[in-house]
Design an enzyme around this catalytic site. Structure first.
Site, PDB file in Angstrom:
ATOM      1  CB  CYS A   1      -0.807  -0.101   1.197  1.00 37.05           C
ATOM      2  SG  CYS A   1      -0.160  -0.281   2.861  1.00 37.05           S
TER       3      CYS A   1
ATOM      4  CG  HIS B   1      -0.624   4.049   4.885  1.00 36.13           C
ATOM      5  ND1 HIS B   1      -1.290   3.895   6.104  1.00 36.13           N
ATOM      6  CD2 HIS B   1      -0.106   2.914   4.605  1.00 36.13           C
ATOM      7  CE1 HIS B   1      -1.077   2.604   6.241  1.00 36.13           C
ATOM      8  NE2 HIS B   1      -0.673   2.060   5.424  1.00 36.13           N
TER       9      HIS B   1
END
Length: 332
Positions: free
Chosen positions: A128, A240
């Protein structure tokens, strides 16, 4: 179109169903698989109720066209042949096959054509954090080749799964109530803390998460660019964030960089620092794009740029990226 989801009860599995529905992916039949613990659970999808079957060896994937697999590397390795035996395209969200030479590692906006060469019937979804960085890097690479990247990540609890998110919420309650803090999913208490440690440490004192960003970025871009990462877990629930320093072969102006970010598919430029406008995870959860801001020339490097980017790693960093790959596959 018969679609399977392995790991259907997990955070990414649940997000996959949302994304498939939102993007009107052509699903005529959905097969859900999971562990013995999640078998028997049922989920509604496009007006139908589907029951999770226990994943077992055999012919469960006969007739499946696309299989999204998000149940961990060991499961992917053990069941890959069962999944692909009858011609299903396996889009794998684990690290099991990412660096195998005969498995393409794909971010659709960057290297979707790689997905066409899949001799084992497997396409790997990158880590990711790698995906979040790849889109703005691709924008920069259209102007000048990239020599070197330094990146510091600020990774949400959800990167460690639904149980990790629940543990962070529980920790905050326990701290505020003066109770013993539960620590199971992380090396230390995450509430009111940051932990510079994601995945296991390797012989070079980088973590495996950090080395994933090094190796995967080079594979995706078919480049020998240098990539050095420090990955940090922060006490946010979702999305994130990354601070990225890029050195290019030729100087790039801030105006050129901003135009490139704004034009890059899947990127949104959010860069008005004087008005306190820049990407923040609190406000971007559930969004599909990678948001880029704080774009500056690196005062320590005449060929350097630095920027800040944020993206929902369960969506673009996992489920959405996988579905975009599948959309391209079925168009072919």
């Amino acid at each position: 179109m018969v679609v399977a989801i392995v790991g259907a009860s997990g955070a990414v599995g649940q997000e996959l169903m949302k994304v498939l529905n939102e993007r009107a992916f052509p699903v005529d039949e959905l097969r859900l698989f999971g562990s013995s613990r999640s078998a028997g659970s049922s989920y509604d999808f496009q007006g139908h109720k589907y029951v999770v079957q226990e994943l077992q060896h055999g012919d469960l994937f006969k007739g499946v066209d696309i299989a999204f697999v998000s149940a961990g590397g060991s499961v992917s390795k053990e069941y890959a042949k069962d999944i692909t035996r009858y011609g299903a395209v396996m889009i794998d969200n684990s690290s099991a096959f990412r660096m195998d030479e005969d498995v393409p590692l794909v971010v659709p906006e960057v290297n979707i054509v790689d997905a066409g060469n899949r001799p084992r019937g497997i396409i790997a979804n990158p880590n990711c954090s790698t995906i979040v960085m790849a889109l703005p890097l691709h924008a920069i690479a259209q102007i000048s080749p990239i020599r070197r990247i330094h990146v510091a990540t600020y990774q949400a609890a959800s990167g460690a799964g639904a149980q990790a998110m629940a543990e962070l919420e529980q920790q905050y309650r326990e701290v505020l109530n003066n109770e013993t803090v539960t620590v199971k999913k992380f090396a230390h208490q995450l509430a009111y803390n940051v932990i510079p440690h994601i995945d296991v440490f390797l012989d070079n004192d980088y973590t495996r998460e950090e080395m994933k960003m090094h190796h995967e970025t080079r594979k995706i871009f078919h480049s020998d660019m240098s990539v050095s990462a420090t990955c940090v877990r922060v006490p946010s629930l979702r999305c994130h964030s990354e601070a990225v320093w890029v050195e290019t072969e030729h100087p790039i102006s801030i105006e050129e960089a901003k135009q490139a970010f704004a034009k890059e598919p899947g990127c949104v430029l959010m860069d008005e620092p004087m008005n306190n406008v820049y990407p923040m995870p609190l406000y971007l959860s559930g969004q599909d794009d990678v948001f880029v801001g704080r774009v500056r020339q690196d005062i320590a490097n005449p060929n350097g740029l630095t920027f800040w980017c944020v993206s929902d790693q369960i969506r673009k960093g996992a489920a959405l990226n996988a579905v975009q790959i599948a959309e391209w596959v079925i168009r072919q």
